[in-house]
Write a protein that holds these residues in place. Structure first.
Motif, PDB file in Angstrom:
ATOM      1  N   THR A   1      41.956 -19.521  -7.506  1.00 23.20           N
ATOM      2  CA  THR A   1      41.601 -19.901  -8.868  1.00 23.20           C
ATOM      3  C   THR A   1      42.865 -20.347  -9.583  1.00 23.20           C
ATOM      4  O   THR A   1      43.960 -19.862  -9.270  1.00 23.20           O
ATOM      5  N   LYS A   2      42.722 -21.275 -10.502  1.00 28.32           N
ATOM      6  CA  LYS A   2      43.882 -21.779 -11.225  1.00 28.32           C
ATOM      7  C   LYS A   2      44.175 -20.988 -12.492  1.00 28.32           C
ATOM      8  O   LYS A   2      45.262 -21.112 -13.064  1.00 28.32           O
ATOM      9  N   SER A   3      43.185 -20.186 -12.908  1.00 27.39           N
ATOM     10  CA  SER A   3      43.374 -19.420 -14.137  1.00 27.39           C
ATOM     11  C   SER A   3      42.408 -18.249 -14.175  1.00 27.39           C
ATOM     12  O   SER A   3      41.270 -18.357 -13.696  1.00 27.39           O
ATOM     13  N   ILE A   4      42.841 -17.159 -14.756  1.00 29.11           N
ATOM     14  CA  ILE A   4      41.951 -16.014 -14.929  1.00 29.11           C
ATOM     15  C   ILE A   4      40.767 -16.376 -15.812  1.00 29.11           C
ATOM     16  O   ILE A   4      39.685 -15.800 -15.681  1.00 29.11           O
ATOM     17  N   LYS A   5      40.956 -17.352 -16.671  1.00 30.34           N
ATOM     18  CA  LYS A   5      39.879 -17.753 -17.582  1.00 30.34           C
ATOM     19  C   LYS A   5      38.811 -18.578 -16.881  1.00 30.34           C
ATOM     20  O   LYS A   5      37.755 -18.844 -17.471  1.00 30.34           O
TER      21      LYS A   5
ATOM     22  N   ASN B   1      49.692 -20.535 -22.465  1.00 28.88           N
ATOM     23  CA  ASN B   1      49.428 -21.160 -21.168  1.00 28.88           C
ATOM     24  C   ASN B   1      48.709 -20.153 -20.272  1.00 28.88           C
ATOM     25  O   ASN B   1      49.298 -19.166 -19.839  1.00 28.88           O
ATOM     26  N   TRP B   2      47.427 -20.437 -19.968  1.00 28.46           N
ATOM     27  CA  TRP B   2      46.617 -19.526 -19.184  1.00 28.46           C
ATOM     28  C   TRP B   2      46.644 -19.838 -17.690  1.00 28.46           C
ATOM     29  O   TRP B   2      45.880 -19.246 -16.906  1.00 28.46           O
ATOM     30  N   ASP B   3      47.525 -20.770 -17.264  1.00 31.00           N
ATOM     31  CA  ASP B   3      47.632 -21.064 -15.831  1.00 31.00           C
ATOM     32  C   ASP B   3      48.079 -19.817 -15.069  1.00 31.00           C
ATOM     33  O   ASP B   3      48.806 -18.960 -15.618  1.00 31.00           O
ATOM     34  N   LEU B   4      47.658 -19.729 -13.815  1.00 34.49           N
ATOM     35  CA  LEU B   4      47.956 -18.549 -13.008  1.00 34.49           C
ATOM     36  C   LEU B   4      49.463 -18.365 -12.830  1.00 34.49           C
ATOM     37  O   LEU B   4      50.206 -19.344 -12.654  1.00 34.49           O
ATOM     38  N   ASN B   5      49.912 -17.134 -12.875  1.00 31.70           N
ATOM     39  CA  ASN B   5      51.352 -16.819 -12.784  1.00 31.70           C
ATOM     40  C   ASN B   5      51.815 -16.675 -11.335  1.00 31.70           C
ATOM     41  O   ASN B   5      52.419 -15.675 -10.954  1.00 31.70           O
TER      42      ASN B   5
ATOM     43  N   SER C   1      48.761 -14.677 -16.179  1.00 32.55           N
ATOM     44  CA  SER C   1      48.941 -16.018 -16.725  1.00 32.55           C
ATOM     45  C   SER C   1      50.408 -16.288 -17.054  1.00 32.55           C
ATOM     46  O   SER C   1      51.197 -15.358 -17.266  1.00 32.55           O
ATOM     47  N   VAL C   2      50.748 -17.572 -17.125  1.00 34.45           N
ATOM     48  CA  VAL C   2      52.126 -17.994 -17.343  1.00 34.45           C
ATOM     49  C   VAL C   2      52.687 -17.461 -18.649  1.00 34.45           C
ATOM     50  O   VAL C   2      53.841 -17.010 -18.716  1.00 34.45           O
ATOM     51  N   SER C   3      51.891 -17.462 -19.715  1.00 31.00           N
ATOM     52  CA  SER C   3      52.385 -17.037 -21.025  1.00 31.00           C
ATOM     53  C   SER C   3      52.334 -15.530 -21.237  1.00 31.00           C
ATOM     54  O   SER C   3      52.820 -15.028 -22.251  1.00 31.00           O
ATOM     55  N   CYS C   4      51.755 -14.805 -20.293  1.00 32.69           N
ATOM     56  CA  CYS C   4      51.756 -13.346 -20.381  1.00 32.69           C
ATOM     57  C   CYS C   4      53.145 -12.810 -20.064  1.00 32.69           C
ATOM     58  O   CYS C   4      53.949 -13.483 -19.432  1.00 32.69           O
ATOM     59  N   PRO C   5      53.435 -11.586 -20.469  1.00 30.43           N
ATOM     60  CA  PRO C   5      54.624 -10.926 -19.933  1.00 30.43           C
ATOM     61  C   PRO C   5      54.551 -10.926 -18.411  1.00 30.43           C
ATOM     62  O   PRO C   5      53.466 -10.880 -17.831  1.00 30.43           O
ATOM     63  N   LYS C   6      55.701 -10.980 -17.781  1.00 31.09           N
ATOM     64  CA  LYS C   6      55.701 -11.061 -16.319  1.00 31.09           C
ATOM     65  C   LYS C   6      55.254  -9.730 -15.724  1.00 31.09           C
ATOM     66  O   LYS C   6      55.447  -8.660 -16.317  1.00 31.09           O
ATOM     67  N   LEU C   7      54.658  -9.806 -14.541  1.00 35.03           N
ATOM     68  CA  LEU C   7      54.352  -8.611 -13.779  1.00 35.03           C
ATOM     69  C   LEU C   7      55.666  -8.104 -13.192  1.00 35.03           C
ATOM     70  O   LEU C   7      56.320  -8.790 -12.412  1.00 35.03           O
TER      71      LEU C   7
ATOM     72  N   SER D   1      58.065 -11.549  -7.284  1.00 35.77           N
ATOM     73  CA  SER D   1      59.477 -11.901  -7.344  1.00 35.77           C
ATOM     74  C   SER D   1      60.136 -11.283  -8.571  1.00 35.77           C
ATOM     75  O   SER D   1      59.467 -10.766  -9.473  1.00 35.77           O
ATOM     76  N   GLU D   2      61.460 -11.346  -8.626  1.00 38.14           N
ATOM     77  CA  GLU D   2      62.211 -10.844  -9.772  1.00 38.14           C
ATOM     78  C   GLU D   2      61.799 -11.566 -11.058  1.00 38.14           C
ATOM     79  O   GLU D   2      61.826 -10.991 -12.140  1.00 38.14           O
ATOM     80  N   LYS D   3      61.422 -12.833 -10.929  1.00 36.69           N
ATOM     81  CA  LYS D   3      61.018 -13.623 -12.098  1.00 36.69           C
ATOM     82  C   LYS D   3      59.563 -13.381 -12.489  1.00 36.69           C
ATOM     83  O   LYS D   3      59.100 -13.902 -13.502  1.00 36.69           O
ATOM     84  N   GLY D   4      58.846 -12.615 -11.676  1.00 35.53           N
ATOM     85  CA  GLY D   4      57.462 -12.306 -12.014  1.00 35.53           C
ATOM     86  C   GLY D   4      56.433 -13.219 -11.385  1.00 35.53           C
ATOM     87  O   GLY D   4      55.246 -13.139 -11.726  1.00 35.53           O
ATOM     88  N   ASN D   5      56.862 -14.083 -10.480  1.00 29.80           N
ATOM     89  CA  ASN D   5      55.894 -14.916  -9.765  1.00 29.80           C
ATOM     90  C   ASN D   5      55.147 -14.060  -8.754  1.00 29.80           C
ATOM     91  O   ASN D   5      55.750 -13.325  -7.978  1.00 29.80           O
ATOM     92  N   VAL D   6      53.823 -14.179  -8.772  1.00 32.73           N
ATOM     93  CA  VAL D   6      52.976 -13.296  -7.968  1.00 32.73           C
ATOM     94  C   VAL D   6      52.445 -14.054  -6.746  1.00 32.73           C
ATOM     95  O   VAL D   6      51.870 -15.139  -6.878  1.00 32.73           O
TER      96      VAL D   6
END
Length: 310
Positions: free
Chosen positions: A173-177, A305-309, A221-227, A113-118
């Motif tokens: 998965t809920k997180s890459i970690k 925040n390492w939750d999935l983006n 992840s949520v705290s990463c720059p958006k894709l 999405s435009e907001k970076g949600n994958v």
């Protein structure tokens, strides 16, 4: 094989000094050096209709029509592009081969999405196309002749595509970690080397001395720059990196900026040295922030925040 278009237009500019008979010798025709997605049967050019003294100018132009350089002759134009793999087809046409990211562009437009949600479920449904793009990258790696922006665009797109591939291999998965050694797994063969995300980031991209790559590559992840939902390209790279940096700094969920106090993403802590190559961290921030930050501003860092983006 797809190619990104790059144009070199050999322009002959004529200055007129008085009226002359149109039957006098005409200037040489325009020559072209181009990279296209398909090789044309014939490249035709029109000669200039102006008379008078001929001043030769060679303009190197990218596929958006932006001037890269102006030089005096064809040899100098080729020298400008000496870092790009070129194939001379005849005396006036060149085709310059670099990787195309069209397939990745289509996947991003469809699933981000435009907001970076994958939409990882969408990527999972499109895993055949994603695999084809990754295979294409592995078969069309940068050479020493590629210019820097082509290499940067290639490796940024590769990093992001491989990150998406890592997630869908382990989805849900809920997180890459939650994935074992996510940045160290060598899952993708590029030539004779099995790549992982850490090597691409630290041994390739960071060594290219472009700190803004940290706002272009993503860690799912949520705290990463958006894709971004568009592929990075050499022609648009400066604008894309600048916009990604400004957007990341302006996102208050990731950074809180004011004149006397800043609360930053931990990216600025982990990679502090990358942002201080040409001055202080504050100097870097002030290039891209809407707020003028004081050199004496108090600084701390936000939780990551390492939750999935998704």
């Amino acid at each position: 094989m797809q190619y990104i278009s790059t144009l070199i237009l050999i322009l002959f500019v004529s200055s007129c000094y008085g009226t002359k008979n149109v039957t006098e010798t005409q200037p040489e025709p325009v020559k072209k050096i181009a990279v296209v997605t398909e090789v044309p049967d014939v490249v035709e050019t029109e000669p200039s209709s102006d008379d008078g003294e001929i001043q030769q100018m060679v303009e190197v132009v990218d596929n958006e029509g932006n001037t890269i350089a102006e030089v005096e002759n064809e040899d100098e134009a080729i020298e400008v592009l000496k870092n790009i793999e070129t194939k001379k087809l005849n005396d006036s046409v060149y085709f310059i081969k670099v990787a195309s990211h069209d397939k990745w562009q289509k996947l991003l437009q469809k699933n981000v999405s435009e907001k970076g949600n994958v939409n990882y479920l969408g990527f999972k449904k499109d895993k055949t196309e994603l695999k084809e793009y990754i295979n294409y990258l592995s078969e069309n790696q940068p050479t020493e002749k590629w210019i820097k922006n082509d290499k940067l665009a290639y490796w940024i797109n590769a990093y992001n595509a491989l990150t998406v591939d890592l997630i869908i291999r382990n989805h849900p998965t809920k997180s890459i970690k939650n994935i074992k050694d996510p940045w160290d797994q060598r899952l993708w063969q590029f030539g004779d080397k099995w790549q992982n995300l850490n090597d691409i980031e630290h041994k390739i991209l960071r060594k290219m001395n472009e700190p803004r790559i940290h706002f272009a590559i993503v860690c799912a992840s949520v705290s990463c720059p958006k894709l971004q939902n568009e592929a990075f390209t050499a022609a648009n790279l400066e604008e894309q990196l600048t916009n990604a940096t400004k957007e990341f700094l302006a996102d208050t969920s990731k950074n809180e900026l004011s004149k006397d106090r800043i609360k930053l993403s931990k990216i600025f802590k982990w990679f502090k040295g990358d942002f201080e190559q040409n001055g202080s961290l504050i100097d870097f921030l002030n290039q891209y922030s809407d707020v003028e930050i004081s050199d004496k501003a108090k600084k701390n860092f936000k939780d990551y925040n390492w939750d999935l983006n998704d």
